[in-house]
Design a protein around this motif. Structure first.
Motif, PDB file in Angstrom:
ATOM      1  N   GLU A  37      58.442   3.761 160.119  1.00 49.12           N
ATOM      2  CA  GLU A  37      58.214   2.359 159.788  1.00 49.12           C
ATOM      3  C   GLU A  37      59.480   1.740 159.225  1.00 49.12           C
ATOM      4  OE1 GLU A  37      54.468   1.269 157.918  1.00 49.12           O
ATOM      5  OE2 GLU A  37      53.804   3.343 158.131  1.00 49.12           O
ATOM      6  N   SER A  38      59.926   0.634 159.845  1.00 53.97           N
ATOM      7  CA  SER A  38      61.104  -0.095 159.394  1.00 53.97           C
ATOM      8  C   SER A  38      61.093  -1.470 160.041  1.00 53.97           C
ATOM      9  CB  SER A  38      62.392   0.641 159.775  1.00 53.97           C
ATOM     10  OG  SER A  38      63.518  -0.204 159.654  1.00 53.97           O
ATOM     11  N   GLU A  39      61.177  -2.501 159.231  1.00 49.67           N
ATOM     12  CA  GLU A  39      61.227  -3.849 159.783  1.00 49.67           C
ATOM     13  C   GLU A  39      62.487  -4.049 160.619  1.00 49.67           C
ATOM     14  OE1 GLU A  39      60.812  -6.701 156.688  1.00 49.67           O
ATOM     15  OE2 GLU A  39      58.772  -6.089 156.131  1.00 49.67           O
ATOM     16  N   VAL A  40      63.599  -3.462 160.181  1.00 47.51           N
ATOM     17  CA  VAL A  40      64.852  -3.616 160.924  1.00 47.51           C
ATOM     18  C   VAL A  40      64.744  -2.956 162.297  1.00 47.51           C
ATOM     19  CG1 VAL A  40      67.309  -3.074 160.951  1.00 47.51           C
ATOM     20  CG2 VAL A  40      66.209  -3.769 158.810  1.00 47.51           C
ATOM     21  N   VAL A  41      64.198  -1.735 162.329  1.00 44.65           N
ATOM     22  CA  VAL A  41      64.051  -1.042 163.610  1.00 44.65           C
ATOM     23  C   VAL A  41      63.080  -1.803 164.511  1.00 44.65           C
ATOM     24  CG1 VAL A  41      63.286   1.078 164.727  1.00 44.65           C
ATOM     25  CG2 VAL A  41      64.647   1.198 162.626  1.00 44.65           C
ATOM     26  N   SER A  42      61.971  -2.241 163.957  1.00 45.35           N
ATOM     27  CA  SER A  42      60.994  -2.994 164.750  1.00 45.35           C
ATOM     28  C   SER A  42      61.600  -4.266 165.323  1.00 45.35           C
ATOM     29  CB  SER A  42      59.769  -3.333 163.895  1.00 45.35           C
ATOM     30  OG  SER A  42      59.082  -2.171 163.510  1.00 45.35           O
ATOM     31  N   ALA A  43      62.442  -4.919 164.536  1.00 44.56           N
ATOM     32  CA  ALA A  43      63.059  -6.163 165.004  1.00 44.56           C
ATOM     33  C   ALA A  43      64.104  -5.912 166.072  1.00 44.56           C
ATOM     34  CB  ALA A  43      63.696  -6.902 163.817  1.00 44.56           C
ATOM     35  N   GLY A  44      64.683  -4.704 166.081  1.00 44.75           N
ATOM     36  CA  GLY A  44      65.774  -4.434 167.010  1.00 44.75           C
ATOM     37  C   GLY A  44      65.377  -3.889 168.356  1.00 44.75           C
ATOM     38  N   VAL A  45      64.180  -3.309 168.471  1.00 48.02           N
ATOM     39  CA  VAL A  45      63.842  -2.651 169.732  1.00 48.02           C
ATOM     40  C   VAL A  45      63.593  -3.605 170.911  1.00 48.02           C
ATOM     41  CG1 VAL A  45      62.982  -0.583 168.576  1.00 48.02           C
ATOM     42  CG2 VAL A  45      61.391  -2.420 169.127  1.00 48.02           C
ATOM     43  N   PRO A  46      63.086  -4.829 170.707  1.00 49.06           N
ATOM     44  CA  PRO A  46      62.875  -5.682 171.887  1.00 49.06           C
ATOM     45  C   PRO A  46      64.155  -5.943 172.670  1.00 49.06           C
ATOM     46  CG  PRO A  46      61.632  -6.543 170.031  1.00 49.06           C
ATOM     47  CD  PRO A  46      62.520  -5.459 169.489  1.00 49.06           C
ATOM     48  N   ALA A  47      65.264  -6.138 171.963  1.00 47.64           N
ATOM     49  CA  ALA A  47      66.527  -6.393 172.658  1.00 47.64           C
ATOM     50  C   ALA A  47      66.961  -5.167 173.451  1.00 47.64           C
ATOM     51  CB  ALA A  47      67.609  -6.779 171.643  1.00 47.64           C
ATOM     52  N   ILE A  48      66.722  -3.973 172.914  1.00 47.57           N
ATOM     53  CA  ILE A  48      67.081  -2.747 173.638  1.00 47.57           C
ATOM     54  C   ILE A  48      66.232  -2.610 174.891  1.00 47.57           C
ATOM     55  CG2 ILE A  48      67.107  -0.230 173.503  1.00 47.57           C
ATOM     56  CD1 ILE A  48      67.680  -0.499 170.499  1.00 47.57           C
ATOM     57  N   ALA A  49      64.945  -2.883 174.752  1.00 46.22           N
ATOM     58  CA  ALA A  49      64.057  -2.797 175.907  1.00 46.22           C
ATOM     59  C   ALA A  49      64.467  -3.794 176.987  1.00 46.22           C
ATOM     60  CB  ALA A  49      62.616  -3.041 175.465  1.00 46.22           C
ATOM     61  N   MET A  50      64.833  -4.989 176.574  1.00 46.28           N
ATOM     62  CA  MET A  50      65.233  -6.011 177.544  1.00 46.28           C
ATOM     63  C   MET A  50      66.542  -5.630 178.233  1.00 46.28           C
ATOM     64  SD  MET A  50      65.746 -10.114 176.977  1.00 46.28           S
ATOM     65  CE  MET A  50      63.994 -10.272 176.572  1.00 46.28           C
ATOM     66  N   ALA A  51      67.476  -5.083 177.467  1.00 43.02           N
ATOM     67  CA  ALA A  51      68.784  -4.752 178.027  1.00 43.02           C
ATOM     68  C   ALA A  51      68.735  -3.555 178.966  1.00 43.02           C
ATOM     69  CB  ALA A  51      69.776  -4.484 176.898  1.00 43.02           C
ATOM     70  N   THR A  52      67.825  -2.611 178.707  1.00 45.06           N
ATOM     71  CA  THR A  52      67.804  -1.374 179.490  1.00 45.06           C
ATOM     72  C   THR A  52      66.679  -1.324 180.520  1.00 45.06           C
ATOM     73  OG1 THR A  52      66.395  -0.280 177.841  1.00 45.06           O
ATOM     74  CG2 THR A  52      68.787  -0.096 177.548  1.00 45.06           C
ATOM     75  N   GLY A  53      65.659  -2.152 180.352  1.00 42.33           N
ATOM     76  CA  GLY A  53      64.505  -2.079 181.236  1.00 42.33           C
ATOM     77  C   GLY A  53      63.598  -0.896 180.956  1.00 42.33           C
ATOM     78  N   THR A  54      63.805  -0.235 179.821  1.00 48.25           N
ATOM     79  CA  THR A  54      63.008   0.929 179.432  1.00 48.25           C
ATOM     80  C   THR A  54      62.004   0.508 178.369  1.00 48.25           C
ATOM     81  OG1 THR A  54      64.861   2.425 179.871  1.00 48.25           O
ATOM     82  CG2 THR A  54      63.127   3.252 178.419  1.00 48.25           C
ATOM     83  N   SER A  55      60.821   1.093 178.430  1.00 44.29           N
ATOM     84  CA  SER A  55      59.817   0.823 177.403  1.00 44.29           C
ATOM     85  C   SER A  55      60.269   1.443 176.078  1.00 44.29           C
ATOM     86  CB  SER A  55      58.470   1.428 177.820  1.00 44.29           C
ATOM     87  OG  SER A  55      57.524   1.308 176.785  1.00 44.29           O
ATOM     88  N   VAL A  56      60.372   0.609 175.042  1.00 44.45           N
ATOM     89  CA  VAL A  56      60.796   1.069 173.714  1.00 44.45           C
ATOM     90  C   VAL A  56      59.747   0.606 172.711  1.00 44.45           C
ATOM     91  CG1 VAL A  56      62.609   1.079 171.977  1.00 44.45           C
ATOM     92  CG2 VAL A  56      63.216   0.839 174.406  1.00 44.45           C
ATOM     93  N   GLU A  57      59.316   1.532 171.863  1.00 41.83           N
ATOM     94  CA  GLU A  57      58.213   1.215 170.949  1.00 41.83           C
ATOM     95  C   GLU A  57      58.437   1.861 169.591  1.00 41.83           C
ATOM     96  OE1 GLU A  57      53.314   1.737 170.862  1.00 41.83           O
ATOM     97  OE2 GLU A  57      54.474   2.276 172.657  1.00 41.83           O
ATOM     98  N   VAL A  58      58.093   1.156 168.541  1.00 44.68           N
ATOM     99  CA  VAL A  58      58.049   1.726 167.199  1.00 44.68           C
ATOM    100  C   VAL A  58      56.606   2.138 166.923  1.00 44.68           C
ATOM    101  CG1 VAL A  58      58.409   1.346 164.736  1.00 44.68           C
ATOM    102  CG2 VAL A  58      59.991   0.337 166.400  1.00 44.68           C
ATOM    103  N   ILE A  59      56.413   3.407 166.580  1.00 45.11           N
ATOM    104  CA  ILE A  59      55.079   3.943 166.338  1.00 45.11           C
ATOM    105  C   ILE A  59      54.987   4.391 164.885  1.00 45.11           C
ATOM    106  CG2 ILE A  59      53.376   5.681 166.991  1.00 45.11           C
ATOM    107  CD1 ILE A  59      54.806   5.941 169.674  1.00 45.11           C
TER     108      ILE A  59
END
Length: 376
Positions: A37-59
């Motif tokens: 759990e991290s607000e910073v990590v949660s906020a950062g993953v959408p951009a990674i998913a968009m840039a790579t086309g890979t499903s990225v999720e914080v669980i």
């Protein structure tokens, strides 16, 4: 379908995101999970998913185990999710690796392509790094399972591994793995993979694993007692022979050969720390002249007696008497382990990197003979 999971808690969120981005950009990876759990990590993953086309999720990690909440809950959360989602391959990597690159993933995937069901990563380490591995886990595996592959595994506590197919479910449904919510988690999947007869490949990362090292060994006390408890309570049944392959190791980089894994000056005063309640009685129960030498160590700092032969005796006694949560045993185990590490550092690391590593490997071989007496 290949998934990468990064258990995380207190790691730098920017480093977590950087490692997530590396995994997401690998062509073999379909999903990446940051488990924690991290607000910073949660906020950062959408951009990674968009840039790579890979499903990225914080669980968020679930409370699964019965020990201290920690890394084990995160790993077990990912394992259960992998089974539920029908994941074909799941990688685990520690989130604090500062030199993580595609080579880790590619090497593991290549081994899985050959048909191996479990892949563990090995890598060179500083001569004074991995002191729980070398002084606790590997010796006790050698004493407990001397004729098996378990004592020979390069990094039995390494958080970098790949599980394939039904090996995922075998580990995920292991009661021992599920119970271990603390640092002991790194021991249990290693044992579960071998105990279930899964084929094992060890992929060597020649660049090593760059991660933050330690000041005083006091930073490792919790990890020490939890890892000791985990290996001491493994079942006595001897695991079967398994198909096992290991890549040749390359020479350690010069930066590692001269690196110190902990501060000797900040560690030495720990030998004289006050006795915990009941610790004097536990010291008195140790065999032979060891109790007198322990008291001398506390007053003079003399650790010369804590060689591989005495350590063998201590491990035998501790494996029977140690109880996690008992302040007397936890304090004494840490005190003795600290002295053992200092003894090794003064006696063997001072002779050079290669001599030190050869000594450690020789100690494990001697413990496999159940003698503890053949190391020179």
């Amino acid at each position: 379908m290949s998934t990468v999971a990064f258990p995380f808690k207190e790691e730098d969120p920017d480093l977590v995101l950087a490692n997530v981005a590396v995994a997401a950009s690998n062509s073999r990876i379909d999903m990446v999970w940051a488990v924690g759990e991290s607000e910073v990590v949660s906020a950062g993953v959408p951009a990674i998913a968009m840039a790579t086309g890979t499903s990225v999720e914080v669980i968020p990690d679930s409370r699964i185990g019965i020990f201290r909440p920690g890394k084990g809950d995160a790993m077990n959360t990912a394992l259960r999710r992998a089974v539920a989602d029908g994941v074909d391959r799941i990688h685990f990597y520690d989130a604090d690796i500062t030199n993580f690159d595609h080579g880790w993933i590619d090497g593991a995937e290549a081994a899985a392509d050959l048909g191996y069901q479990a892949v563990r990563h090995t890598f060179p380490r500083a001569a004074t790094d991995a002191m729980i591995t070398w002084m606790v886990t590997k010796p006790m595996l050698a004493m407990k399972y001397p004729g098996t592959v378990l004592p020979t595994i390069g990094q039995p506590l390494g958080g970098e591994l790949l599980l394939v197919g039904d090996a995922i479910e075998a580990v995920a449904t292991s009661p021992g793995v599920s119970a271990r919510s603390d640092w002991g988690i790194d021991t249990l999947p290693t044992h579960a993979m071998v105990a279930s007869g899964r084929s094992l490949y060890e992929h060597h990362v020649s660049a090593g694993k760059s991660h933050s090292l330690y000041g005083s060994l006091d930073e490792l006390k919790t990890m020490l007692v939890e890892c000791f408890d985990a290996v001491a309570n493994l079942p006595d049944d001897q695991p079967p022979e398994v198909d096992h392959a290991r890549e040749d190791e390359s020479p350690a980089p010069e930066t590692l050969r001269s690196q110190t894994g902990y501060s000797v000056d900040r560690t030495r005063p720990l030998l004289a720390s006050p006795l915990a309640s009941g610790e004097a009685e536990v010291i008195a129960s140790l065999p032979g002249a060891i109790p007198a030498r322990v008291h001398r160590m506390m007053t003079t700092g003399d650790v010369d007696y804590l060689d591989e032969h005495v350590w063998w005796e201590i491990l035998l006694v501790a494996s029977e008497g140690f109880t996690l949560g008992d302040p007397a045993w936890e304090s004494l185990l840490f005190r003795l382990w600290t002295g053992r590490v200092l003894n090794y550092t003064h006696t063997h690391v001072s002779r050079g990197y290669d001599a030190a590593l050869a000594y450690l490997a020789g100690t494990i071989r001697s413990y496999q003979t159940n003698s503890g007496l053949s190391v020179k």
